[in-house]
Design a protein around this motif. Structure first.
Motif, PDB file in Angstrom:
ATOM      1  N   LEU A   3      16.734  -3.592 -31.070  1.00 49.59           N
ATOM      2  CA  LEU A   3      16.989  -4.107 -29.730  1.00 49.59           C
ATOM      3  C   LEU A   3      18.201  -3.382 -29.171  1.00 49.59           C
ATOM      4  CD1 LEU A   3      16.565  -7.903 -30.435  1.00 49.59           C
ATOM      5  CD2 LEU A   3      14.934  -6.396 -29.333  1.00 49.59           C
ATOM      6  N   SER A   4      18.108  -2.963 -27.913  1.00 47.05           N
ATOM      7  CA  SER A   4      19.209  -2.252 -27.276  1.00 47.05           C
ATOM      8  C   SER A   4      19.924  -3.194 -26.327  1.00 47.05           C
ATOM      9  CB  SER A   4      18.673  -1.036 -26.524  1.00 47.05           C
ATOM     10  OG  SER A   4      17.992  -0.200 -27.419  1.00 47.05           O
ATOM     11  N   ILE A   5      21.067  -3.700 -26.769  1.00 48.22           N
ATOM     12  CA  ILE A   5      21.807  -4.680 -25.988  1.00 48.22           C
ATOM     13  C   ILE A   5      23.224  -4.155 -25.765  1.00 48.22           C
ATOM     14  CG2 ILE A   5      22.600  -7.057 -25.844  1.00 48.22           C
ATOM     15  CD1 ILE A   5      20.374  -7.760 -27.799  1.00 48.22           C
ATOM     16  N   ASP A  28      16.175 -11.270 -24.903  1.00 52.49           N
ATOM     17  CA  ASP A  28      17.510 -10.705 -25.056  1.00 52.49           C
ATOM     18  C   ASP A  28      18.154 -10.445 -23.704  1.00 52.49           C
ATOM     19  OD1 ASP A  28      16.740  -8.162 -24.022  1.00 52.49           O
ATOM     20  OD2 ASP A  28      16.166  -7.465 -25.995  1.00 52.49           O
ATOM     21  N   GLY A  30      19.291  -7.369 -23.001  1.00 53.95           N
ATOM     22  CA  GLY A  30      19.360  -5.913 -23.071  1.00 53.95           C
ATOM     23  C   GLY A  30      18.930  -5.218 -21.789  1.00 53.95           C
ATOM     24  N   ARG A  85      12.467  -8.842 -20.355  1.00 58.28           N
ATOM     25  CA  ARG A  85      13.379  -8.995 -21.490  1.00 58.28           C
ATOM     26  C   ARG A  85      12.867 -10.063 -22.447  1.00 58.28           C
ATOM     27  NH1 ARG A  85      17.389  -8.403 -17.221  1.00 58.28           N
ATOM     28  NH2 ARG A  85      18.389  -6.397 -17.501  1.00 58.28           N
TER      29      ARG A  85
END
Length: 109
Positions: A3-5, A28, A30, A85
């Protein structure tokens, strides 16, 4: 699955059992999944157009999708805005005499 947060955002995970279906929701804070990327979201090596310099192979969601399919479930994106998301997974539940609830893919009686 990665996950890109940015900036240390949060990840939320809910499980609900409703009318014989288990629903898992992963949400999320992100970068989201742009609308234009959703048709290839679960394809191997596909990466969303907004990832920029974020590392990854594009295999995470393809592997998750294959696993969900093998267990007789469904996976999809649910979004209230242009940039999704939230991922949802659904599994039909069956009663297992004397042993509680199990996934449909665990066998038939």
């Amino acid at each position: 699955m990665q996950l890109s947060i940015p900036n240390g955002g949060s990840i939320y995970f809910d499980i609900v059992s409703k009318e014989g279906v288990a629903i898992f929701r992963i949400q999320d804070e992100g970068i989201g999944i742009p609308m234009g990327d959703r048709d290839r979201l679960f394809h191997s090596f596909h990466r969303a157009s907004n990832v920029g310099n974020i590392s990854g192979t594009g295999l995470g969601l393809a592997i998750v999708k294959k696993s969900v399919d093998l267990h007789g479930g469904q996976i999809y994106v649910k979004a209230k805005s242009e940039s999704a998301r939230s991922l949802w997974l659904k599994y039909r539940l069956t009663r297992n005499k004397g042993r509680g609830v199990r996934r449909r893919s665990e066998g038939k009686e």
